[in-house]
Enzyme design. Structure first.
Site, PDB file in Angstrom:
ATOM      1  N   ASP A 211      72.439  71.443   4.636  1.00 12.24           N
ATOM      2  CA  ASP A 211      72.984  72.976   4.570  1.00 12.24           C
ATOM      3  C   ASP A 211      71.884  73.638   3.701  1.00 12.24           C
ATOM      4  O   ASP A 211      70.946  73.980   4.001  1.00 12.24           O
ATOM      5  CB  ASP A 211      74.504  72.630   4.475  1.00 12.24           C
ATOM      6  CG  ASP A 211      75.108  74.075   4.570  1.00 12.24           C
ATOM      7  OD1 ASP A 211      74.362  75.053   4.514  1.00 12.24           O
ATOM      8  OD2 ASP A 211      76.346  74.001   4.827  1.00 12.24           O
TER       9      ASP A 211
ATOM     10  N   ARG B  47      86.799  63.160  10.393  1.00 12.10           N
ATOM     11  CA  ARG B  47      85.317  62.483  10.181  1.00 12.10           C
ATOM     12  C   ARG B  47      85.457  61.508  11.508  1.00 12.10           C
ATOM     13  O   ARG B  47      84.291  61.142  12.030  1.00 12.10           O
ATOM     14  CB  ARG B  47      85.571  61.419   9.010  1.00 12.10           C
ATOM     15  CG  ARG B  47      85.273  62.266   7.637  1.00 12.10           C
ATOM     16  CD  ARG B  47      84.838  61.340   6.866  1.00 12.10           C
ATOM     17  NE  ARG B  47      84.903  61.751   5.250  1.00 12.10           N
ATOM     18  CZ  ARG B  47      84.117  62.284   4.813  1.00 12.10           C
ATOM     19  NH1 ARG B  47      83.008  62.528   5.271  1.00 12.10           N
ATOM     20  NH2 ARG B  47      84.260  62.893   3.497  1.00 12.10           N
TER      21      ARG B  47
ATOM     22  N   PHE C  53      80.503  75.927  10.938  1.00 16.89           N
ATOM     23  CA  PHE C  53      81.242  74.823   9.992  1.00 16.89           C
ATOM     24  C   PHE C  53      81.640  73.772  10.936  1.00 16.89           C
ATOM     25  O   PHE C  53      82.599  74.101  11.807  1.00 16.89           O
ATOM     26  CB  PHE C  53      82.416  75.213   9.155  1.00 16.89           C
ATOM     27  CG  PHE C  53      82.849  74.418   8.140  1.00 16.89           C
ATOM     28  CD1 PHE C  53      83.768  73.384   8.445  1.00 16.89           C
ATOM     29  CD2 PHE C  53      82.424  74.541   6.983  1.00 16.89           C
ATOM     30  CE1 PHE C  53      83.907  72.315   7.627  1.00 16.89           C
ATOM     31  CE2 PHE C  53      82.749  73.764   5.906  1.00 16.89           C
ATOM     32  CZ  PHE C  53      83.322  72.511   6.239  1.00 16.89           C
TER      33      PHE C  53
ATOM     34  N   GLU D 260      70.945  60.898   6.107  1.00 14.57           N
ATOM     35  CA  GLU D 260      71.937  62.070   5.928  1.00 14.57           C
ATOM     36  C   GLU D 260      72.503  62.145   7.213  1.00 14.57           C
ATOM     37  O   GLU D 260      71.975  62.574   8.271  1.00 14.57           O
ATOM     38  CB  GLU D 260      71.317  63.298   5.156  1.00 14.57           C
ATOM     39  CG  GLU D 260      71.637  63.202   3.928  1.00 14.57           C
ATOM     40  CD  GLU D 260      72.820  63.556   3.382  1.00 14.57           C
ATOM     41  OE1 GLU D 260      73.777  63.533   4.203  1.00 14.57           O
ATOM     42  OE2 GLU D 260      73.139  63.927   2.221  1.00 14.57           O
ATOM     43  N   ASP D 261      73.886  63.124   7.340  1.00 18.86           N
ATOM     44  CA  ASP D 261      74.312  63.731   8.195  1.00 18.86           C
ATOM     45  C   ASP D 261      73.985  64.997   8.655  1.00 18.86           C
ATOM     46  O   ASP D 261      73.538  65.341   9.735  1.00 18.86           O
ATOM     47  CB  ASP D 261      75.945  63.394   8.388  1.00 18.86           C
ATOM     48  CG  ASP D 261      76.447  64.117   6.952  1.00 18.86           C
ATOM     49  OD1 ASP D 261      75.655  64.235   5.823  1.00 18.86           O
ATOM     50  OD2 ASP D 261      77.750  64.302   7.167  1.00 18.86           O
TER      51      ASP D 261
HETATM   52  C1  PRP Z   1      77.950  66.940   2.736  1.00 20.73           C
HETATM   53  C2  PRP Z   1      77.004  66.166   3.808  1.00 20.73           C
HETATM   54  C3  PRP Z   1      75.467  66.246   2.809  1.00 20.73           C
HETATM   55  C4  PRP Z   1      75.898  67.223   1.817  1.00 20.73           C
HETATM   56  C5  PRP Z   1      74.727  68.593   2.567  1.00 20.73           C
HETATM   57  O1  PRP Z   1      78.212  65.862   1.840  1.00 20.73           O
HETATM   58  O2  PRP Z   1      77.177  64.692   3.984  1.00 20.73           O
HETATM   59  O3  PRP Z   1      75.219  65.263   1.961  1.00 20.73           O
HETATM   60  O4  PRP Z   1      76.995  67.694   2.106  1.00 20.73           O
HETATM   61  O5  PRP Z   1      74.728  69.839   1.877  1.00 20.73           O
HETATM   62  P1  PRP Z   1      73.658  70.601   1.153  1.00 20.73           P
HETATM   63  O6  PRP Z   1      72.498  70.474   2.129  1.00 20.73           O
HETATM   64  O7  PRP Z   1      74.208  71.894   1.054  1.00 20.73           O
HETATM   65  O8  PRP Z   1      73.577  69.752  -0.117  1.00 20.73           O
HETATM   66  P2  PRP Z   1      79.558  65.961   1.128  1.00 20.73           P
HETATM   67  O9  PRP Z   1      79.398  66.310  -0.485  1.00 20.73           O
HETATM   68  O10 PRP Z   1      80.593  66.968   1.825  1.00 20.73           O
HETATM   69  O11 PRP Z   1      80.224  64.515   0.791  1.00 20.73           O
HETATM   70  P3  PRP Z   1      80.550  63.718   2.336  1.00 20.73           P
HETATM   71  O12 PRP Z   1      79.279  63.164   2.911  1.00 20.73           O
HETATM   72  O13 PRP Z   1      81.305  62.627   1.493  1.00 20.73           O
HETATM   73  O14 PRP Z   1      81.426  64.428   3.360  1.00 20.73           O
END
Ligand code: PRP
Length: 183
Positions: free
Chosen positions: A107, A169, A156, A103-104
């Site tokens: 949050d 991105r 953010f 995961e990136d």
């Molecule tokens: C983002 C990120 C994680 C998630 C984290 O994905 O890449 O998957 O949110 O948030 P959380 O811990 O509050 O659940 P996003 O839904 O924005 O999709 P993306 O990766 O395509 O940008």
């Protein structure tokens, strides 16, 4: 450093290209040691983890396999809604495989918690998680990644795969987005 119009929306760089590269290489070294001989299946959580995933896998020296899953938790919102949608499932069967979810960012933690539970039900030999960024003060559930690049405060952030409304991105660093950009 590359100058783009998107860069004007960044108030400061939180993690530079050099810092990211150094930390990703350290994590890759650790994973290589931990997964040597286990042929791990590295799972990229699209799209945010894409750059981290590519750099991490490229830097790992053991044999590994790659697969991709796409989920959405933020949609077009600036904050997690807690609703996780699977947009694209894995191609491979993970039963009896050593799985690493990449995961990136964590949050609220709801996305990774959901994914871990979903994939655990498919009976992998082991399942671990790695994230580049962890907003530890923002967790809304019990979640602790097995490997983590950086802990960070509640800013953010965009770049190196992370977006706001699909912008930013491809910035090469992780930067803090100016609040007026999304408020
Ligand atoms: C983002 C990120 C994680 C998630 C984290 O994905 O890449 O998957 O949110 O948030 P959380 O811990 O509050 O659940 P996003 O839904 O924005 O999709 P993306 O990766 O395509 O940008």
């Amino acid at each position: 450093m590359r100058i783009t119009t998107e860069q004007n929306d960044i108030s400061s760089v939180l993690f530079s290209e050099e810092q990211i590269e150094e930390r990703v290489n350290q994590l890759a070294k650790q994973l290589t040691a931990d997964y040597e001989g286990k042929d791990p299946l590295m799972i990229c959580v699209l799209k945010g983890a894409s750059f981290f995933y590519a750099d991490l896998c490229r830097s790992m020296k053991c044999r590994l396999f790659m697969d991709f899953i796409a989920v959405s938790s933020y949609g077009m919102n600036a904050r997690s809604t807690g609703v996780v949608r699977i947009i694209k499932d894995l191609d491979k069967n993970i039963t009896d495989r050593h799985v690493v979810i990449v995961e990136d960012i964590i949050d609220s933690g709801l996305t990774l918690k959901y994914l871990k539970e979903l994939l655990s039900a498919r009976k992998p030999a082991s399942i671990k998680t790695i994230c580049l960024l962890d907003k530890i003060t923002q967790h809304k559930c019990e979640i602790k990644p097995d490997y983590c690049g950086f802990s960070m405060p509640d800013h953010f952030v965009v770049g190196y795969g992370l977006d706001y409304s699909d912008y930013y991105r491809n910035l090469p660093y992780i930067g803090i987005l100016k609040p007026e950009t999304y408020q």
